[in-house]
Design an enzyme around this catalytic site. Structure first.
Site, PDB file in Angstrom:
ATOM      1  CE  LYS A  28      61.248 -21.249 -21.293  1.00  0.00           C
ATOM      2  NZ  LYS A  28      59.949 -21.454 -20.753  1.00  0.00           N
TER       3      LYS A  28
ATOM      4  CG  ASP B 151      66.959 -26.599 -24.276  1.00  0.00           C
ATOM      5  OD1 ASP B 151      66.827 -25.366 -24.371  1.00  0.00           O
ATOM      6  OD2 ASP B 151      65.999 -27.390 -24.171  1.00  0.00           O
TER       7      ASP B 151
ATOM      8  CE1 TYR C  82      58.424 -30.430 -22.350  1.00  0.00           C
ATOM      9  CE2 TYR C  82      58.935 -28.086 -22.188  1.00  0.00           C
ATOM     10  CZ  TYR C  82      58.152 -29.114 -22.700  1.00  0.00           C
ATOM     11  OH  TYR C  82      57.117 -28.822 -23.551  1.00  0.00           O
TER      12      TYR C  82
HETATM   13  C1  LIG Z   1      64.853 -25.816 -21.492  1.00  0.00           C
HETATM   14  C2  LIG Z   1      63.655 -25.712 -22.368  1.00  0.00           C
HETATM   15  N1  LIG Z   1      63.736 -26.134 -23.634  1.00  0.00           N
HETATM   16  C3  LIG Z   1      62.686 -26.053 -24.478  1.00  0.00           C
HETATM   17  C4  LIG Z   1      61.478 -25.546 -24.056  1.00  0.00           C
HETATM   18  C5  LIG Z   1      60.323 -25.451 -24.991  1.00  0.00           C
HETATM   19  O1  LIG Z   1      60.101 -24.113 -25.314  1.00  0.00           O
HETATM   20  P1  LIG Z   1      58.654 -23.635 -25.839  1.00  0.00           P
HETATM   21  O2  LIG Z   1      57.714 -23.804 -24.720  1.00  0.00           O
HETATM   22  O3  LIG Z   1      58.892 -22.206 -26.255  1.00  0.00           O
HETATM   23  O4  LIG Z   1      58.326 -24.492 -27.018  1.00  0.00           O
HETATM   24  C6  LIG Z   1      61.343 -25.107 -22.736  1.00  0.00           C
HETATM   25  C7  LIG Z   1      60.065 -24.581 -22.233  1.00  0.00           C
HETATM   26  O5  LIG Z   1      59.844 -24.349 -21.096  1.00  0.00           O
HETATM   27  C8  LIG Z   1      62.460 -25.185 -21.877  1.00  0.00           C
HETATM   28  O6  LIG Z   1      62.397 -24.781 -20.597  1.00  0.00           O
END
Ligand SMILES: Cc1ncc(COP(=O)(O)O)c(C=O)c1O
Length: 429
Positions: free
Chosen positions: A266, A238, A144
């Site tokens: 985060k 990511d 994700y």
């Molecule tokens: C690996 C990863 N990338 C991107 C995101 C998206 O981040 P946000 O919820 O701060 O938009 C998340 C959210 O859980 C994530 O776990």
């Protein structure tokens, strides 16, 4: 244990909020019942509006790595608040946080702060396209990367490989340049390169946390990087979840792999909305105002969020809790496996640093397909029993549990006791 006030708020919330939540992961769709409403949190604990207190293994889905309301973070935020909330102009603390982040990730000469992980990734993808002049991006089933159109492709199912939209409202055109590969399967990446000559790069979670915890096997990350280099394509890592969580320098430090573009979120905001993307100078110089790739944000680099980020990362570096995280995760793993054996429940446990979770399956879980063999009904029973025994878990089989450095030995004891009772409940289903 009573959930009466949460229930009342849920009913009220349904009127003007969608499903009474502001992010669907907070709904209890897959475990049944209604979401808990939280009143406050401190250290390793979180308290709901009914006064029930839990050991928090959700930690706002990752950011609260020091636990809640750490003294030094609170002091830094309070101090920043006195100077104003947002200026629409640069501040010294943006430079300070940028240096902390760039020092931690050797592949980053420059960074741009944004307001969420989603924004970080969508900007990182745009940057990869701007730099390579190519359009296609490969993502892995089960990873994700936020809710941007291009990456909201149904993960893991047969539809995913056809790049059909995974969400209503995402036009097929928005995902036509998204290709799906299988996690831990370099051959599935190579197959795409053989079929297409306009691939800008590959994005992945270096340790997946959004299909439950799934670790890269063998030399997957290194081999992927070498292969992409040979193809002139970029590796976009990511680390929104793993950055500063698996190690100060993220999973890249642990696996000794350098991303071309890194996305963060985060933990760098310490609980405030911060995301970031960064890369070496020649790539970042594509970004406006230095280059022609446009990306902007009214609240980006917000002074309160920067103060929270700086104080969180400074304290985290000082504490260096990573070894302790491994030890705690190992204790939890052993307990999960032993109590599952004791009660005859089939599980697999995956963990990486401060991320861990059991899958209710007898299969080894190395990709999304494996993860989906889990019995989600068993997870639901386990989840509610853990809740009743004072442990706050994510309401989904496919989310990682997170550890904070605020966990005490007593907390760990409570977690292991709860595991035993919850596994027993699962065995009686
Ligand atoms: C690996 C990863 N990338 C991107 C995101 C998206 O981040 P946000 O919820 O701060 O938009 C998340 C959210 O859980 C994530 O776990």
């Amino acid at each position: 244990m009573e959930f009466k006030k949460s229930q009342e708020l849920y009913n009220k919330g349904l009127v003007n909020l969608v499903g009474a939540v502001n992010s669907p992961v907070r709904a209890f769709a897959s475990v049944g019942g209604n979401p808990l409403f939280i009143k406050k949190a401190k250290g390793s604990k979180i308290t709901d509006v009914d006064g029930n207190s839990y050991i928090d293994l959700v930690l706002s889905y990752g950011p609260m790595i020091l636990g809640h309301r750490h003294k030094k973070v609170q002091k830094a935020i309070t101090k920043a608040l006195k100077n104003g909330y947002s200026f629409g102009a640069s501040t010294k603390n943006e430079i300070k946080l940028a240096k902390i982040v760039c020092d931690a990730f050797p592949g980053m000469d420059k960074v741009r702060f944004v307001n969420s992980g989603t924004e970080a990734v969508l900007s990182g993808i745009r940057l990869a396209r701007a730099y390579t002049g190519k359009d296609k991006i490969i993502k892995f089933a089960g990873c994700y990367h936020g809710h941007q159109d291009a990456l909201l492709v149904a993960a893991g199912s047969g539809l995913a490989t056809l790049s059909l939209p995974g969400s209503k409202g995402v036009p097929e055109g928005a995902v036509k340049n998204t290709l799906i590969a299988n996690y831990n399967d370099l051959e599935s990446v190579k197959a795409h390169f053989e079929a297409h000559d306009d691939i800008a790069g590959v994005i992945l979670e270096p340790v997946a946390g959004n299909m439950g915890v799934v670790t890269p096997q063998n030399n997957f990350l290194k081999e992927l990087k070498v292969y992409l280099q040979s193809k002139g394509a970029l590796l976009i890592v990511d680390e929104v979840m793993t950055g500063f969580r698996s190690k100060f320098g993220g999973a890249q430090e642990l696996f000794d792999v350098e991303a071309d573009i890194t996305c963060l979120g985060k933990v760098i905001g310490g609980g405030f909305p911060v995301g970031a993307y960064g890369a070496r100078n020649e790539i970042m110089e594509m970004v406006a105002p230095l280059g022609g790739m446009y990306q902007a944000g009214t609240l980006s680099g917000n002074p309160i969020a920067m103060a929270a980020g700086i104080s969180t990362l400074t304290e985290l570096k000082k504490q260096n809790p990573y070894e302790k995280f491994n030890e705690i995760a190992q204790i939890i793993e052993v307990f999960l496996l032993e109590s599952a054996k004791k009660y005859g429940v089939e599980i697999t446990v995956n963990r990486f640093g401060s991320m861990i979770n059991p899958f209710f399956t007898n299969k080894e879980v190395t990709n999304f397909e494996d993860a989906q063999t889990s019995d989600t009904k068993k997870y639901a029973t386990f989840f509610w029993e853990m809740t009743k025994n004072g442990v706050f878990l994510p309401p989904s089989q496919f989310e990682a549990w997170f550890l904070s450095s605020a966990l005490t030995e007593k907390d760990i004891q409570k977690i292991t006791n709860a595991i035993d009772k919850s596994m027993e409940a699962v065995s009686k289903m």
